[in-house]
Design an enzyme around this catalytic site. Structure first.
Site, PDB file in Angstrom:
ATOM      1  N   ARG A 121       0.850  -1.053  -0.015  1.00  0.00           N
ATOM      2  CA  ARG A 121       0.076   0.066  -0.022  1.00  0.00           C
ATOM      3  C   ARG A 121       0.883   1.258  -0.039  1.00  0.00           C
ATOM      4  NH1 ARG A 121      -3.416  -3.038   3.523  1.00  0.00           N
ATOM      5  NH2 ARG A 121      -4.713  -3.951   2.288  1.00  0.00           N
ATOM      6  N   LYS A 143       4.658  12.451 -10.790  1.00  0.00           N
ATOM      7  CA  LYS A 143       3.824  11.387 -11.449  1.00  0.00           C
ATOM      8  C   LYS A 143       4.391  10.086 -11.897  1.00  0.00           C
ATOM      9  CE  LYS A 143       1.322  14.884 -14.055  1.00  0.00           C
ATOM     10  NZ  LYS A 143       1.038  15.706 -15.254  1.00  0.00           N
ATOM     11  N   GLU A 185      12.343  20.095 -23.008  1.00  0.00           N
ATOM     12  CA  GLU A 185      11.996  20.445 -21.757  1.00  0.00           C
ATOM     13  C   GLU A 185      12.450  21.595 -20.968  1.00  0.00           C
ATOM     14  OE1 GLU A 185       9.145  18.918 -21.240  1.00  0.00           O
ATOM     15  OE2 GLU A 185       9.136  16.958 -22.134  1.00  0.00           O
ATOM     16  N   LYS A 227       9.449  23.828 -11.991  1.00  0.00           N
ATOM     17  CA  LYS A 227       8.422  22.720 -11.705  1.00  0.00           C
ATOM     18  C   LYS A 227       8.296  22.510 -10.271  1.00  0.00           C
ATOM     19  CE  LYS A 227       7.456  18.250 -12.897  1.00  0.00           C
ATOM     20  NZ  LYS A 227       7.293  16.878 -13.851  1.00  0.00           N
ATOM     21  N   GLU A 237      -2.651  18.614 -10.356  1.00  0.00           N
ATOM     22  CA  GLU A 237      -3.099  18.959 -12.064  1.00  0.00           C
ATOM     23  C   GLU A 237      -4.495  19.471 -12.061  1.00  0.00           C
ATOM     24  OE1 GLU A 237      -0.743  17.466 -15.111  1.00  0.00           O
ATOM     25  OE2 GLU A 237      -2.323  18.084 -16.431  1.00  0.00           O
ATOM     26  N   ARG A 241      -1.011  23.134 -12.966  1.00  0.00           N
ATOM     27  CA  ARG A 241       0.186  21.976 -13.443  1.00  0.00           C
ATOM     28  C   ARG A 241      -0.053  21.799 -15.135  1.00  0.00           C
ATOM     29  NH1 ARG A 241       2.521  17.039 -10.076  1.00  0.00           N
ATOM     30  NH2 ARG A 241       3.809  16.113 -11.788  1.00  0.00           N
ATOM     31  N   ASN A 245       2.383  21.063 -19.577  1.00  0.00           N
ATOM     32  CA  ASN A 245       2.300  20.199 -20.645  1.00  0.00           C
ATOM     33  C   ASN A 245       2.201  21.165 -22.203  1.00  0.00           C
ATOM     34  OD1 ASN A 245       1.794  17.776 -19.660  1.00  0.00           O
ATOM     35  ND2 ASN A 245      -0.182  18.703 -19.003  1.00  0.00           N
ATOM     36  N   HIS A 248       2.834  19.581 -25.411  1.00  0.00           N
ATOM     37  CA  HIS A 248       2.657  18.334 -25.536  1.00  0.00           C
ATOM     38  C   HIS A 248       1.484  17.722 -25.973  1.00  0.00           C
ATOM     39  CE1 HIS A 248       6.014  18.694 -22.563  1.00  0.00           C
ATOM     40  NE2 HIS A 248       6.009  17.136 -22.128  1.00  0.00           N
ATOM     41  N   HIS A 252       2.402  14.840 -28.106  1.00  0.00           N
ATOM     42  CA  HIS A 252       1.969  13.416 -27.966  1.00  0.00           C
ATOM     43  C   HIS A 252       1.428  12.944 -28.957  1.00  0.00           C
ATOM     44  CE1 HIS A 252       1.862  13.463 -23.073  1.00  0.00           C
ATOM     45  NE2 HIS A 252       3.061  12.943 -23.686  1.00  0.00           N
ATOM     46  N   HIS A 265      10.651  11.683 -27.327  1.00  0.00           N
ATOM     47  CA  HIS A 265       9.597  12.772 -26.780  1.00  0.00           C
ATOM     48  C   HIS A 265       9.989  14.226 -26.998  1.00  0.00           C
ATOM     49  CE1 HIS A 265       6.841  13.873 -23.965  1.00  0.00           C
ATOM     50  NE2 HIS A 265       7.589  14.451 -23.061  1.00  0.00           N
TER      51      HIS A 265
HETATM   52  P1  NAD Z   1      14.561   6.522 -21.062  1.00  0.00           P
HETATM   53  O1  NAD Z   1      14.318   6.381 -19.534  1.00  0.00           O
HETATM   54  O2  NAD Z   1      14.168   5.428 -22.020  1.00  0.00           O
HETATM   55  O3  NAD Z   1      16.398   6.799 -21.314  1.00  0.00           O
HETATM   56  C1  NAD Z   1      16.761   6.932 -22.571  1.00  0.00           C
HETATM   57  C2  NAD Z   1      17.789   6.045 -22.712  1.00  0.00           C
HETATM   58  O4  NAD Z   1      18.947   6.594 -22.258  1.00  0.00           O
HETATM   59  C3  NAD Z   1      17.902   4.571 -22.441  1.00  0.00           C
HETATM   60  O5  NAD Z   1      18.329   3.792 -23.470  1.00  0.00           O
HETATM   61  C4  NAD Z   1      18.595   4.775 -20.963  1.00  0.00           C
HETATM   62  O6  NAD Z   1      19.065   3.335 -20.805  1.00  0.00           O
HETATM   63  C5  NAD Z   1      19.588   5.577 -21.451  1.00  0.00           C
HETATM   64  N1  NAD Z   1      20.454   6.198 -20.444  1.00  0.00           N
HETATM   65  C6  NAD Z   1      19.763   6.557 -19.194  1.00  0.00           C
HETATM   66  N2  NAD Z   1      20.693   7.577 -18.708  1.00  0.00           N
HETATM   67  C7  NAD Z   1      22.123   7.343 -19.397  1.00  0.00           C
HETATM   68  C8  NAD Z   1      23.232   7.755 -19.178  1.00  0.00           C
HETATM   69  N3  NAD Z   1      23.431   8.512 -18.139  1.00  0.00           N
HETATM   70  N4  NAD Z   1      24.276   7.652 -20.021  1.00  0.00           N
HETATM   71  C9  NAD Z   1      23.809   6.818 -21.040  1.00  0.00           C
HETATM   72  N5  NAD Z   1      22.655   6.348 -21.419  1.00  0.00           N
HETATM   73  C10 NAD Z   1      21.630   6.440 -20.445  1.00  0.00           C
HETATM   74  O7  NAD Z   1      13.888   7.898 -21.454  1.00  0.00           O
HETATM   75  P2  NAD Z   1      13.907   9.281 -20.825  1.00  0.00           P
HETATM   76  O8  NAD Z   1      13.769  10.190 -21.998  1.00  0.00           O
HETATM   77  O9  NAD Z   1      14.779   9.685 -19.631  1.00  0.00           O
HETATM   78  O10 NAD Z   1      12.233   9.470 -20.090  1.00  0.00           O
HETATM   79  C11 NAD Z   1      11.321   8.801 -20.916  1.00  0.00           C
HETATM   80  C12 NAD Z   1      10.126   8.444 -20.084  1.00  0.00           C
HETATM   81  O11 NAD Z   1      10.010   9.452 -19.040  1.00  0.00           O
HETATM   82  C13 NAD Z   1       8.771   8.274 -20.754  1.00  0.00           C
HETATM   83  O12 NAD Z   1       8.299   6.990 -20.392  1.00  0.00           O
HETATM   84  C14 NAD Z   1       7.807   9.230 -20.382  1.00  0.00           C
HETATM   85  O13 NAD Z   1       6.475   8.810 -20.231  1.00  0.00           O
HETATM   86  C15 NAD Z   1       8.409   9.547 -19.020  1.00  0.00           C
HETATM   87  N6  NAD Z   1       8.107  10.972 -18.256  1.00  0.00           N
HETATM   88  C16 NAD Z   1       7.693  11.182 -17.114  1.00  0.00           C
HETATM   89  C17 NAD Z   1       7.423  12.262 -16.691  1.00  0.00           C
HETATM   90  C18 NAD Z   1       6.824  12.519 -15.285  1.00  0.00           C
HETATM   91  O14 NAD Z   1       6.588  13.555 -14.926  1.00  0.00           O
HETATM   92  N7  NAD Z   1       6.704  11.198 -14.533  1.00  0.00           N
HETATM   93  C19 NAD Z   1       7.762  13.552 -17.420  1.00  0.00           C
HETATM   94  C20 NAD Z   1       8.328  13.583 -18.487  1.00  0.00           C
HETATM   95  C21 NAD Z   1       8.511  11.829 -19.139  1.00  0.00           C
HETATM   96  N1  GLY Z   2       5.804  16.529 -17.072  1.00  0.00           N
HETATM   97  C1  GLY Z   2       4.438  17.071 -16.603  1.00  0.00           C
HETATM   98  C2  GLY Z   2       4.057  16.977 -15.285  1.00  0.00           C
HETATM   99  O1  GLY Z   2       4.804  16.534 -14.501  1.00  0.00           O
HETATM  100  O2  GLY Z   2       3.020  17.582 -14.985  1.00  0.00           O
END
Ligand code: NAD
Ligand code: GLY
Length: 360
Positions: A121, A143, A185, A227, A237, A241, A245, A248, A252, A265
């Site tokens: 939980r 998130k 971003e 942020k 949100e 918040r 986006n 986005h 998206h 992305h």
């Molecule tokens: P990712 O986590 O897939 O990382 C990108 C690539 O870089 C991967 O292959 C990873 O293994 C590699 N990598 C990571 N760190 C590294 C480093 N220091 N050196 C070499 N390689 C490295 O992609 P991302 O862009 O970090 O994240 C995308 C994800 O984040 C999506 O799933 C998206 O939905 C999510 N996201 C979430 C939020 C949120 O608020 N929670 C906001 C924006 C995006």
């Molecule tokens: N990435 C958008 C948010 O965290 O609200």
């Protein structure tokens, strides 16, 4: 270390930014009331690069650490892999006071946070983000979640980390295209909130792209501050918040239509930011001069700005309709009024949107 606080009453936490600071994580964890058993979640690529430093530091602080390694890629951000993480947590006998540590980019951060939010939980988790996108966006704000076959990020929870530990040195191994994608971003924060920061990004392009430590620390710090401020005012949100986006809604939709293969992305968001700025211009909300500055800055960081030729506008429109921001079929856009300020706007006609999407 530079510190920023995310103010959320009893869920407040700090974001720390430093250089070559992974080795200090153990002593940071000692300051919390976590139990002795903890686990780290990562993927093979990141764990090979940074796992040892982090594990040694944690074990040297006297904790028992289990390693949970999941495959690399967005496709593994799924309930199936959450189930795998739960199994490893149970086998490791993690208890209610255990902490889960996310070491990686947004994929690892999102799935780890979600597993933590539901295990027994809800237990604590800590973010050690290693991509620029994760350092400026996904590791902050709580998130968490996974993808569903029928939609990205459709299953999730708001679950704040206990702390975010950022080591800018990890960006040295990040592929350049991933780094540039994260910069989209960063540019977003300038447009939505801070004209001075936007100016910094205009003036310091070369040093940022050379990964100058001071420049990196500044852009990560300012992005996290913005942020944190937005999230502190509207954690779930219900209004403000949504400004995070910007770019986005269109971004998206582009990612979905191109099957998440053609664009990273941030690249899709970069196109989205330009299109949404033009949409704002078509409504008379923003001057041509400011739209041009936004476009020029995005392009200067080698990010795309134009809608891909082969995108069918009807499908784009249909996909935008299932955006999480859409309520009762009414599209919601985050539109810049000038650099540093945006408004949330509904009710732009389909005809108008199409006109902007078609224009060069
Ligand atoms: P990712 O986590 O897939 O990382 C990108 C690539 O870089 C991967 O292959 C990873 O293994 C590699 N990598 C990571 N760190 C590294 C480093 N220091 N050196 C070499 N390689 C490295 O992609 P991302 O862009 O970090 O994240 C995308 C994800 O984040 C999506 O799933 C998206 O939905 C999510 N996201 C979430 C939020 C949120 O608020 N929670 C906001 C924006 C995006
Ligand atoms: N990435 C958008 C948010 O965290 O609200």
């Amino acid at each position: 270390m530079q510190k920023i606080r995310v103010d959320l009453a009893d869920r407040s936490y700090s974001i720390a930014i430093g250089n070559e600071c992974l080795k200090d994580i153990g002593s940071i964890l000692e300051k919390f009331d976590f139990s002795n058993r903890m686990a780290i979640v990562s993927n093979p690529l990141i764990f090979d690069l940074y796992g040892k430093t982090v594990s040694v530091s944690i074990k040297d602080s006297g904790f028992e650490l289990s390693e949970i390694i999941i495959p690399d890629g967005e496709g593994y951000k799924s309930l199936l892999w959450v189930e795998n993480i739960y199994s490893e947590m149970l086998k490791a006998k993690l208890d209610r006071k255990s902490v889960l540590i996310a070491l990686g980019g947004g994929v690892i951060g999102d799935i780890t946070g979600f597993a933590a939010s539901t295990y027994m939980r809800g237990i604590d988790f800590v973010q050690i983000p290693t991509t620029l996108l994760a350092q400026v966006d996904s590791s902050v704000g709580g998130k968490t979640g996974v993808n569903h076959m029928l939609g990205k990020n459709m299953i999730g929870a708001f679950w704040q980390p206990r702390t975010v530990w950022i080591d800018i040195d990890t960006l040295r191994t990040l592929p350049r295209r991933e780094f540039l994608s994260g910069l989209a971003e960063v540019i977003k924060y300038g447009v939505i909130y801070d004209e001075e920061f936007f100016g910094f990004l205009e003036k310091n392009r070369d040093v940022i792209l050379e990964l100058d430590k001071d420049a990196l620390t500044h852009i990560i710090r300012r992005s996290c501050e913005i942020k944190a401020e937005v999230v502190s005012k509207d954690e779930r949100e219900s209004g403000l918040r949504a400004i995070l986006n910007y770019g986005h809604t269109v971004g998206h939709a582009i990612e979905t239509i191109t099957g998440y293969k053609k664009y990273f992305h941030g690249e899709a968001v970069a196109i989205g930011m330009h299109i949404e700025a033009k949409l704002s211009q078509s409504q008379g909300f923003i001057s041509t001069n400011h739209v041009n500055r936004i476009k020029k800055l995005i392009e200067s960081y080698d990010l795309p700005v134009e809608m891909p030729e082969d995108i069918e506008l009807n499908s784009l429109f249909e996909v935008m309709q299932i955006d999480k921001k859409t309520v009762s079929g009414e599209l919601k856009f985050i539109l810049p009024e000038k650099i540093g300020s945006v408004k949330i706007h509904k009710g732009i006609s389909r005809e108008n949107i199409n006109k902007v999407l078609k224009s060069k």
